[in-house]
Design a protein around this motif. Structure first.
Motif, PDB file in Angstrom:
ATOM      1  N   THR A 129       0.838  -1.199   0.000  1.00 27.93           N
ATOM      2  CA  THR A 129       0.000   0.000   0.000  1.00 27.93           C
ATOM      3  C   THR A 129       0.874   1.250   0.000  1.00 27.93           C
ATOM      4  O   THR A 129       2.093   1.171   0.180  1.00 27.93           O
ATOM      5  CB  THR A 129      -0.954  -0.015   1.220  1.00 27.93           C
ATOM      6  N   ALA A 130       0.245   2.381  -0.207  1.00 29.82           N
ATOM      7  CA  ALA A 130       0.911   3.692  -0.121  1.00 29.82           C
ATOM      8  C   ALA A 130      -0.197   4.730  -0.013  1.00 29.82           C
ATOM      9  O   ALA A 130      -1.336   4.467  -0.405  1.00 29.82           O
ATOM     10  CB  ALA A 130       1.765   3.953  -1.364  1.00 29.82           C
ATOM     11  N   PRO A 131       0.113   5.907   0.514  1.00 29.11           N
ATOM     12  CA  PRO A 131      -0.909   6.958   0.565  1.00 29.11           C
ATOM     13  C   PRO A 131      -1.428   7.275  -0.848  1.00 29.11           C
ATOM     14  O   PRO A 131      -0.675   7.197  -1.825  1.00 29.11           O
ATOM     15  CB  PRO A 131      -0.161   8.152   1.160  1.00 29.11           C
ATOM     16  N   THR A 132      -2.699   7.620  -0.947  1.00 27.41           N
ATOM     17  CA  THR A 132      -3.353   7.874  -2.235  1.00 27.41           C
ATOM     18  C   THR A 132      -2.583   8.865  -3.100  1.00 27.41           C
ATOM     19  O   THR A 132      -2.448   8.672  -4.311  1.00 27.41           O
ATOM     20  CB  THR A 132      -4.784   8.408  -2.001  1.00 27.41           C
ATOM     21  N   GLU A 133      -2.073   9.935  -2.502  1.00 26.16           N
ATOM     22  CA  GLU A 133      -1.371  10.974  -3.271  1.00 26.16           C
ATOM     23  C   GLU A 133      -0.107  10.407  -3.914  1.00 26.16           C
ATOM     24  O   GLU A 133       0.202  10.713  -5.074  1.00 26.16           O
ATOM     25  CB  GLU A 133      -1.040  12.166  -2.361  1.00 26.16           C
ATOM     26  N   ILE A 134       0.628   9.570  -3.175  1.00 27.93           N
ATOM     27  CA  ILE A 134       1.850   8.945  -3.722  1.00 27.93           C
ATOM     28  C   ILE A 134       1.466   7.989  -4.849  1.00 27.93           C
ATOM     29  O   ILE A 134       2.099   7.964  -5.902  1.00 27.93           O
ATOM     30  CB  ILE A 134       2.634   8.213  -2.599  1.00 27.93           C
ATOM     31  N   GLN A 135       0.414   7.216  -4.631  1.00 22.96           N
ATOM     32  CA  GLN A 135      -0.078   6.289  -5.664  1.00 22.96           C
ATOM     33  C   GLN A 135      -0.388   7.047  -6.958  1.00 22.96           C
ATOM     34  O   GLN A 135       0.055   6.666  -8.038  1.00 22.96           O
ATOM     35  CB  GLN A 135      -1.327   5.567  -5.158  1.00 22.96           C
ATOM     36  N   ARG A 136      -1.142   8.153  -6.831  1.00 21.57           N
ATOM     37  CA  ARG A 136      -1.525   8.945  -8.009  1.00 21.57           C
ATOM     38  C   ARG A 136      -0.287   9.487  -8.728  1.00 21.57           C
ATOM     39  O   ARG A 136      -0.199   9.422  -9.955  1.00 21.57           O
ATOM     40  CB  ARG A 136      -2.425  10.114  -7.598  1.00 21.57           C
ATOM     41  N   GLN A 137       0.665  10.020  -7.975  1.00 20.46           N
ATOM     42  CA  GLN A 137       1.887  10.571  -8.581  1.00 20.46           C
ATOM     43  C   GLN A 137       2.620   9.487  -9.366  1.00 20.46           C
ATOM     44  O   GLN A 137       3.055   9.707 -10.497  1.00 20.46           O
ATOM     45  CB  GLN A 137       2.830  11.114  -7.495  1.00 20.46           C
ATOM     46  N   ARG A 138       2.767   8.296  -8.754  1.00 19.62           N
ATOM     47  CA  ARG A 138       3.481   7.198  -9.413  1.00 19.62           C
ATOM     48  C   ARG A 138       2.781   6.783 -10.705  1.00 19.62           C
ATOM     49  O   ARG A 138       3.415   6.600 -11.733  1.00 19.62           O
ATOM     50  CB  ARG A 138       3.544   5.976  -8.481  1.00 19.62           C
ATOM     51  N   VAL A 139       1.464   6.607 -10.633  1.00 20.09           N
ATOM     52  CA  VAL A 139       0.727   6.097 -11.792  1.00 20.09           C
ATOM     53  C   VAL A 139       0.659   7.131 -12.906  1.00 20.09           C
ATOM     54  O   VAL A 139       0.868   6.816 -14.077  1.00 20.09           O
ATOM     55  CB  VAL A 139      -0.690   5.630 -11.392  1.00 20.09           C
ATOM     56  N   LEU A 140       0.398   8.396 -12.544  1.00 19.72           N
ATOM     57  CA  LEU A 140       0.268   9.438 -13.575  1.00 19.72           C
ATOM     58  C   LEU A 140       1.608   9.774 -14.237  1.00 19.72           C
ATOM     59  O   LEU A 140       1.644  10.368 -15.302  1.00 19.72           O
ATOM     60  CB  LEU A 140      -0.382  10.688 -12.981  1.00 19.72           C
ATOM     61  N   ALA A 141       2.715   9.343 -13.615  1.00 19.65           N
ATOM     62  CA  ALA A 141       4.040   9.551 -14.212  1.00 19.65           C
ATOM     63  C   ALA A 141       4.324   8.516 -15.304  1.00 19.65           C
ATOM     64  O   ALA A 141       5.277   8.657 -16.066  1.00 19.65           O
ATOM     65  CB  ALA A 141       5.115   9.464 -13.127  1.00 19.65           C
ATOM     66  N   ARG A 142       3.489   7.459 -15.377  1.00 25.21           N
ATOM     67  CA  ARG A 142       3.700   6.416 -16.388  1.00 25.21           C
ATOM     68  C   ARG A 142       3.325   6.936 -17.779  1.00 25.21           C
ATOM     69  O   ARG A 142       2.362   7.690 -17.909  1.00 25.21           O
ATOM     70  CB  ARG A 142       2.850   5.176 -16.070  1.00 25.21           C
ATOM     71  N   PRO A 143       4.061   6.499 -18.817  1.00 28.80           N
ATOM     72  CA  PRO A 143       3.765   6.962 -20.178  1.00 28.80           C
ATOM     73  C   PRO A 143       2.329   6.583 -20.591  1.00 28.80           C
ATOM     74  O   PRO A 143       1.892   5.461 -20.347  1.00 28.80           O
ATOM     75  CB  PRO A 143       4.785   6.220 -21.052  1.00 28.80           C
ATOM     76  N   GLY A 144       1.635   7.540 -21.172  1.00 26.95           N
ATOM     77  CA  GLY A 144       0.283   7.271 -21.680  1.00 26.95           C
ATOM     78  C   GLY A 144      -0.808   7.190 -20.630  1.00 26.95           C
ATOM     79  O   GLY A 144      -1.966   6.924 -20.960  1.00 26.95           O
ATOM     80  N   MET A 145      -0.474   7.404 -19.381  1.00 29.16           N
ATOM     81  CA  MET A 145      -1.486   7.306 -18.319  1.00 29.16           C
ATOM     82  C   MET A 145      -2.215   8.637 -18.163  1.00 29.16           C
ATOM     83  O   MET A 145      -1.609   9.697 -18.238  1.00 29.16           O
ATOM     84  CB  MET A 145      -0.820   6.900 -16.995  1.00 29.16           C
ATOM     85  N   THR A 146      -3.514   8.558 -17.963  1.00 33.62           N
ATOM     86  CA  THR A 146      -4.332   9.758 -17.757  1.00 33.62           C
ATOM     87  C   THR A 146      -5.178   9.571 -16.508  1.00 33.62           C
ATOM     88  O   THR A 146      -5.313   8.451 -15.999  1.00 33.62           O
ATOM     89  CB  THR A 146      -5.290   9.980 -18.948  1.00 33.62           C
ATOM     90  N   GLU A 147      -5.768  10.667 -16.028  1.00 32.99           N
ATOM     91  CA  GLU A 147      -6.682  10.604 -14.871  1.00 32.99           C
ATOM     92  C   GLU A 147      -7.823   9.626 -15.164  1.00 32.99           C
ATOM     93  O   GLU A 147      -8.234   8.855 -14.306  1.00 32.99           O
ATOM     94  CB  GLU A 147      -7.270  11.994 -14.583  1.00 32.99           C
ATOM     95  N   GLU A 148      -8.327   9.659 -16.415  1.00 35.28           N
ATOM     96  CA  GLU A 148      -9.465   8.813 -16.797  1.00 35.28           C
ATOM     97  C   GLU A 148      -9.079   7.338 -16.753  1.00 35.28           C
ATOM     98  O   GLU A 148      -9.832   6.512 -16.242  1.00 35.28           O
ATOM     99  CB  GLU A 148      -9.961   9.172 -18.220  1.00 35.28           C
ATOM    100  N   LYS A 149      -7.889   7.030 -17.307  1.00 31.20           N
ATOM    101  CA  LYS A 149      -7.426   5.638 -17.308  1.00 31.20           C
ATOM    102  C   LYS A 149      -7.244   5.149 -15.871  1.00 31.20           C
ATOM    103  O   LYS A 149      -7.618   4.025 -15.544  1.00 31.20           O
ATOM    104  CB  LYS A 149      -6.100   5.502 -18.066  1.00 31.20           C
ATOM    105  N   LEU A 150      -6.637   5.989 -15.050  1.00 32.52           N
ATOM    106  CA  LEU A 150      -6.423   5.615 -13.649  1.00 32.52           C
ATOM    107  C   LEU A 150      -7.752   5.341 -12.955  1.00 32.52           C
ATOM    108  O   LEU A 150      -7.901   4.332 -12.262  1.00 32.52           O
ATOM    109  CB  LEU A 150      -5.645   6.710 -12.913  1.00 32.52           C
ATOM    110  N   ALA A 151      -8.728   6.210 -13.178  1.00 31.92           N
ATOM    111  CA  ALA A 151     -10.055   6.034 -12.562  1.00 31.92           C
ATOM    112  C   ALA A 151     -10.696   4.729 -13.017  1.00 31.92           C
ATOM    113  O   ALA A 151     -11.286   3.989 -12.214  1.00 31.92           O
ATOM    114  CB  ALA A 151     -10.957   7.221 -12.908  1.00 31.92           C
TER     115      ALA A 151
END
Length: 197
Positions: A129-151
């Protein structure tokens, strides 16, 4: 041999944690890596039969396959019906090999352990696990990732709080690499002590 299921939502640091178990000498079966291997082996003709034109030179073209199944629940189910049994058989062979070798612990790295009913295949579950904010930063830093894809990805996954509640062990990767490594070592020590080795 104790079979440890390693899981966690996207961007929680599961792959890094799996590497820490491997570095500590624990055999790790990586489901994603198994899929990658199967896509250039046993799964390729089956995928091509189900989704013609998605295999190039004997290897599943992930981009073409993704374009065919994304947003199509029936197609995704058809793909999962091909892949999941192959990955499970690969994991079973991995466990048998390490059981025969006398290992005391082996890890199955299963991204969707709870979502795919994999709890019954393992003795104990480690949730990363990790805090939500760290999770979001890590995932959104991935190539081609968007808020919509993450959701969309998170909507398909069991919520982190629920995973933590169902876990035997929780590793918070938001505390840094050394803290995660110490947590891995503590889990190995606890399980080794209880395995009669």
């Amino acid at each position: 041999m104790i079979v440890l299921g390693l899981t966690g939502s996207i961007g929680m640091g599961k792959s890094t944690t799996a590497k820490m178990f491997a570095e500590a000498g624990v055999p790790v079966h990586d489901s994603d890596e198994a899929v990658h291997r199967l896509y250039s082996g046993a799964a390729a003709p089956l995928v091509e039969a189900a989704f013609p034109g998605t295999v190039v030179d004997g290897v599943v073209d992930r981009a073409k396959l993704s374009a065919r199944v994304l947003g199509d629940a029936a197609a995704l189910k058809r793909l999962e019906a091909i892949i999941h049994p192959l990955v499970r058989a690969d994991a079973d062979a991995f466990l048998a090999m390490h059981r025969n070798a006398g290992e005391s612990i082996a890890v199955l790295d299963i991204p969707l352990l709870f979502e795919t009913g994999g709890r019954g295949r393992v003795d104990k579950v480690v949730v990363v696990t990790a805090p939500t904010e760290i999770q979001r930063q890590r995932v959104l830093a991935r190539p081609g990732m968007t808020e919509e894809k993450l959701a969309a990805i998170l909507a398909k996954q069991v919520p982190d709080a629920e995973k933590r509640r169902l876990a035997d062990f929780v590793i918070d990767t938001g505390q840094g690499l050394e803290a995660a490594r110490a947590a891995v070592a503590a889990i190995i020590a606890e399980l080794s002590g209880g395995s009669g080795r």
